[in-house]
Design a protein around this motif. Structure first.
Motif, PDB file in Angstrom:
ATOM      1  N   ALA A  36      -6.980 -13.457   9.219  1.00  0.00           N
ATOM      2  CA  ALA A  36      -8.130 -12.903   8.481  1.00  0.00           C
ATOM      3  C   ALA A  36      -8.601 -11.607   9.130  1.00  0.00           C
ATOM      4  O   ALA A  36      -8.907 -10.621   8.443  1.00  0.00           O
ATOM      5  N   ARG A  37      -8.635 -11.585  10.443  1.00  0.00           N
ATOM      6  CA  ARG A  37      -9.099 -10.377  11.133  1.00  0.00           C
ATOM      7  C   ARG A  37      -8.151  -9.205  10.878  1.00  0.00           C
ATOM      8  O   ARG A  37      -8.589  -8.075  10.643  1.00  0.00           O
ATOM      9  N   ALA A  38      -6.862  -9.497  10.887  1.00  0.00           N
ATOM     10  CA  ALA A  38      -5.891  -8.421  10.609  1.00  0.00           C
ATOM     11  C   ALA A  38      -6.065  -7.904   9.182  1.00  0.00           C
ATOM     12  O   ALA A  38      -5.965  -6.696   8.939  1.00  0.00           O
ATOM     13  N   VAL A  39      -6.349  -8.801   8.249  1.00  0.00           N
ATOM     14  CA  VAL A  39      -6.488  -8.384   6.844  1.00  0.00           C
ATOM     15  C   VAL A  39      -7.766  -7.559   6.637  1.00  0.00           C
ATOM     16  O   VAL A  39      -7.834  -6.719   5.743  1.00  0.00           O
ATOM     17  N   MET A  40      -8.763  -7.780   7.515  1.00  0.00           N
ATOM     18  CA  MET A  40     -10.009  -6.997   7.430  1.00  0.00           C
ATOM     19  C   MET A  40      -9.765  -5.495   7.639  1.00  0.00           C
ATOM     20  O   MET A  40     -10.591  -4.667   7.273  1.00  0.00           O
ATOM     21  N   THR A  41      -8.650  -5.145   8.256  1.00  0.00           N
ATOM     22  CA  THR A  41      -8.360  -3.709   8.437  1.00  0.00           C
ATOM     23  C   THR A  41      -7.717  -3.114   7.173  1.00  0.00           C
ATOM     24  O   THR A  41      -7.325  -1.953   7.179  1.00  0.00           O
ATOM     25  N   ARG A  42      -7.603  -3.930   6.127  1.00  0.00           N
ATOM     26  CA  ARG A  42      -7.015  -3.506   4.849  1.00  0.00           C
ATOM     27  C   ARG A  42      -5.616  -2.908   4.984  1.00  0.00           C
ATOM     28  O   ARG A  42      -5.350  -1.785   4.525  1.00  0.00           O
ATOM     29  N   PRO A  43      -4.735  -3.655   5.607  1.00  0.00           N
ATOM     30  CA  PRO A  43      -3.370  -3.126   5.733  1.00  0.00           C
ATOM     31  C   PRO A  43      -2.627  -3.235   4.411  1.00  0.00           C
ATOM     32  O   PRO A  43      -3.012  -4.020   3.545  1.00  0.00           O
ATOM     33  N   ARG A  44      -1.560  -2.439   4.258  1.00  0.00           N
ATOM     34  CA  ARG A  44      -0.651  -2.737   3.144  1.00  0.00           C
ATOM     35  C   ARG A  44       0.556  -3.510   3.659  1.00  0.00           C
ATOM     36  O   ARG A  44       1.296  -4.106   2.895  1.00  0.00           O
ATOM     37  N   LEU A  45       0.714  -3.486   4.988  1.00  0.00           N
ATOM     38  CA  LEU A  45       1.816  -4.206   5.621  1.00  0.00           C
ATOM     39  C   LEU A  45       1.267  -5.067   6.745  1.00  0.00           C
ATOM     40  O   LEU A  45       0.588  -4.567   7.643  1.00  0.00           O
ATOM     41  N   LEU A  46       1.549  -6.371   6.669  1.00  0.00           N
ATOM     42  CA  LEU A  46       1.103  -7.280   7.713  1.00  0.00           C
ATOM     43  C   LEU A  46       2.330  -7.817   8.450  1.00  0.00           C
ATOM     44  O   LEU A  46       3.252  -8.348   7.831  1.00  0.00           O
ATOM     45  N   LEU A  47       2.329  -7.630   9.773  1.00  0.00           N
ATOM     46  CA  LEU A  47       3.397  -8.169  10.611  1.00  0.00           C
ATOM     47  C   LEU A  47       2.835  -9.400  11.305  1.00  0.00           C
ATOM     48  O   LEU A  47       1.783  -9.304  11.949  1.00  0.00           O
ATOM     49  N   VAL A  48       3.487 -10.539  11.171  1.00  0.00           N
ATOM     50  CA  VAL A  48       2.938 -11.769  11.742  1.00  0.00           C
ATOM     51  C   VAL A  48       3.977 -12.399  12.662  1.00  0.00           C
ATOM     52  O   VAL A  48       5.072 -12.761  12.230  1.00  0.00           O
ATOM     53  N   ASP A  49       3.606 -12.511  13.948  1.00  0.00           N
ATOM     54  CA  ASP A  49       4.552 -13.035  14.943  1.00  0.00           C
ATOM     55  C   ASP A  49       4.351 -14.538  15.132  1.00  0.00           C
ATOM     56  O   ASP A  49       3.343 -14.973  15.691  1.00  0.00           O
ATOM     57  N   GLU A  50       5.291 -15.311  14.654  1.00  0.00           N
ATOM     58  CA  GLU A  50       5.324 -16.771  14.810  1.00  0.00           C
ATOM     59  C   GLU A  50       4.004 -17.466  14.460  1.00  0.00           C
ATOM     60  O   GLU A  50       3.378 -18.095  15.314  1.00  0.00           O
ATOM     61  N   PRO A  51       3.613 -17.396  13.179  1.00  0.00           N
ATOM     62  CA  PRO A  51       2.366 -18.046  12.777  1.00  0.00           C
ATOM     63  C   PRO A  51       2.400 -19.565  12.919  1.00  0.00           C
ATOM     64  O   PRO A  51       1.343 -20.187  12.994  1.00  0.00           O
ATOM     65  N   SER A  52       3.593 -20.165  12.982  1.00  0.00           N
ATOM     66  CA  SER A  52       3.692 -21.635  13.025  1.00  0.00           C
ATOM     67  C   SER A  52       3.596 -22.211  14.425  1.00  0.00           C
ATOM     68  O   SER A  52       3.479 -23.422  14.579  1.00  0.00           O
ATOM     69  N   LEU A  53       3.689 -21.342  15.430  1.00  0.00           N
ATOM     70  CA  LEU A  53       3.839 -21.794  16.815  1.00  0.00           C
ATOM     71  C   LEU A  53       2.781 -22.823  17.205  1.00  0.00           C
ATOM     72  O   LEU A  53       1.585 -22.529  17.179  1.00  0.00           O
ATOM     73  N   GLY A  54       3.219 -24.011  17.578  1.00  0.00           N
ATOM     74  CA  GLY A  54       2.324 -25.036  18.101  1.00  0.00           C
ATOM     75  C   GLY A  54       1.440 -25.710  17.069  1.00  0.00           C
ATOM     76  O   GLY A  54       0.516 -26.429  17.438  1.00  0.00           O
ATOM     77  N   LEU A  55       1.706 -25.488  15.783  1.00  0.00           N
ATOM     78  CA  LEU A  55       0.827 -26.061  14.769  1.00  0.00           C
ATOM     79  C   LEU A  55       1.496 -27.222  14.036  1.00  0.00           C
ATOM     80  O   LEU A  55       2.715 -27.273  13.894  1.00  0.00           O
ATOM     81  N   ALA A  56       0.658 -28.138  13.538  1.00  0.00           N
ATOM     82  CA  ALA A  56       1.164 -29.288  12.777  1.00  0.00           C
ATOM     83  C   ALA A  56       1.694 -28.814  11.420  1.00  0.00           C
ATOM     84  O   ALA A  56       1.196 -27.843  10.861  1.00  0.00           O
ATOM     85  N   PRO A  57       2.703 -29.529  10.885  1.00  0.00           N
ATOM     86  CA  PRO A  57       3.326 -29.118   9.616  1.00  0.00           C
ATOM     87  C   PRO A  57       2.332 -28.878   8.477  1.00  0.00           C
ATOM     88  O   PRO A  57       2.468 -27.909   7.724  1.00  0.00           O
ATOM     89  N   ARG A  58       1.320 -29.719   8.368  1.00  0.00           N
ATOM     90  CA  ARG A  58       0.355 -29.556   7.271  1.00  0.00           C
ATOM     91  C   ARG A  58      -0.416 -28.230   7.409  1.00  0.00           C
ATOM     92  O   ARG A  58      -0.678 -27.530   6.443  1.00  0.00           O
ATOM     93  N   ILE A  59      -0.733 -27.885   8.655  1.00  0.00           N
ATOM     94  CA  ILE A  59      -1.480 -26.646   8.915  1.00  0.00           C
ATOM     95  C   ILE A  59      -0.578 -25.435   8.665  1.00  0.00           C
ATOM     96  O   ILE A  59      -1.009 -24.419   8.123  1.00  0.00           O
ATOM     97  N   ILE A  60       0.692 -25.573   9.043  1.00  0.00           N
ATOM     98  CA  ILE A  60       1.636 -24.475   8.804  1.00  0.00           C
ATOM     99  C   ILE A  60       1.713 -24.194   7.305  1.00  0.00           C
ATOM    100  O   ILE A  60       1.664 -23.042   6.867  1.00  0.00           O
ATOM    101  N   ASP A  61       1.799 -25.269   6.505  1.00  0.00           N
ATOM    102  CA  ASP A  61       1.846 -25.080   5.046  1.00  0.00           C
ATOM    103  C   ASP A  61       0.596 -24.355   4.553  1.00  0.00           C
ATOM    104  O   ASP A  61       0.679 -23.473   3.698  1.00  0.00           O
ATOM    105  N   GLN A  62      -0.558 -24.725   5.105  1.00  0.00           N
ATOM    106  CA  GLN A  62      -1.816 -24.056   4.687  1.00  0.00           C
ATOM    107  C   GLN A  62      -1.770 -22.568   5.021  1.00  0.00           C
ATOM    108  O   GLN A  62      -2.184 -21.733   4.228  1.00  0.00           O
ATOM    109  N   ILE A  63      -1.267 -22.260   6.210  1.00  0.00           N
ATOM    110  CA  ILE A  63      -1.218 -20.852   6.623  1.00  0.00           C
ATOM    111  C   ILE A  63      -0.290 -20.068   5.700  1.00  0.00           C
ATOM    112  O   ILE A  63      -0.618 -18.966   5.255  1.00  0.00           O
TER     113      ILE A  63
END
Ligand code: ATP
Length: 239
Positions: A149-176
């Motif tokens: 959310a904080r990254a999106v607040m800068t109004r990017p047109r390109l978002l680079l996301v490094d390992e958003p799933s790391l250490g998270l439960a499967p249900r939370i990964i799906d939400q992300i």
């Protein structure tokens, strides 16, 4: 029209260690592209290089047709790029709201930042409920949502996301992932995402690159790679 991101034969090293060898990749406007690969494959290095955090010693990187070589990360950010680093890097002692304001502050326009925050909080109800909490007290999944959310607040047109799933439960990964794909539609975002595993990403990405040992071993449309066989070969290096 050229791609939004064009990585053209880059080589990156840290001292004697060569982290990327002749890596080329591209991301078209509106695409969701995923780089997968084992630990140490060079995935973070690739995103960091695109964001201007590490300089290739050969090759070129263009964002929106502009070479980022020689630019500082904040200059690259002005081309419309925002990086969500691995480990999230939120400010733990600041509240959720203060963390989001920092993203808006970078954007500069206060009225627009306020409107963006309201729209984002509708997408992230968990954060809306915890606006006054110190961010360090959020769960791992909530912290990842806050970093996005904080990254999106800068109004990017390109978002680079490094390992958003790391250490998270499967249900939370799906939400992300639901949120990331929703943002792609609503905020017209282009996404380049690193992941260690291909399990989930194959259903969300348009195209995949498999990186191992600092080289691109395989690339292709996710739809063509769904049976997983080619990915396993590229990822583990047998066959
Ligand atoms: P991970 O999933 O562990 O983040 P990765 O695919 O993102 O792996 P990188 O973090 O890009 O891989 O690392 C690629 C190689 O470069 C690894 O051998 C790593 O040890 C090395 N490396 C990464 N950053 C640095 C650095 N700042 N200084 C020295 N070596 C580094």
């Amino acid at each position: 029209m050229g791609a939004l991101v064009e990585v053209d034969g880059i080589h990156v090293r840290y001292g004697d260690l060569v982290a990327l060898r002749d890596v080329s990749l591209s991301v078209a406007e509106g695409e969701v592209v995923c780089i997968i690969g084992p630990n140490g494959a060079g995935k973070s290095t690739a995103l960091t290089a695109i964001a201007g955090g590490v300089a290739p010693y050969a090759g070129d990187i263009r964002v929106g047709g502009v070479s980022v070589l020689g630019l500082r990360p904040e200059q690259v950010a002005r081309l419309g790029l925002s990086l969500v680093p691995e480990g999230r890097h939120i400010f733990g002692t600041l509240t959720v709201e203060e963390n989001l304001r920092i993203g808006g502050y970078i954007q500069g326009d206060r009225a627009a930042a306020k409107a963006d925050m309201e729209r984002l909080l509708a997408l992230f109800p968990r954060l809306a409920e915890r606006l006054r909490y110190p961010a360090g007290r959020l769960s791992g999944g909530e912290q990842q949502m806050l970093a996005v959310a904080r990254a999106v607040m800068t109004r990017p047109r390109l978002l680079l996301v490094d390992e958003p799933s790391l250490g998270l439960a499967p249900r939370i990964i799906d939400q992300i992932y639901e949120i990331l794909l929703d943002l792609r539609q609503r905020a017209a975002l282009t996404l380049l995402i690193n992941e260690q595993s291909s399990n989930r990403i194959l259903k969300h990405a348009d195209r995949i690159y498999v990186l191992r040992g600092g080289r691109v071993q395989l690339e292709g449309p996710a739809a063509d790679l769904r049976d997983g066989e080619a990915i396993r070969h590229a990822y583990f290096g047998f066959g």
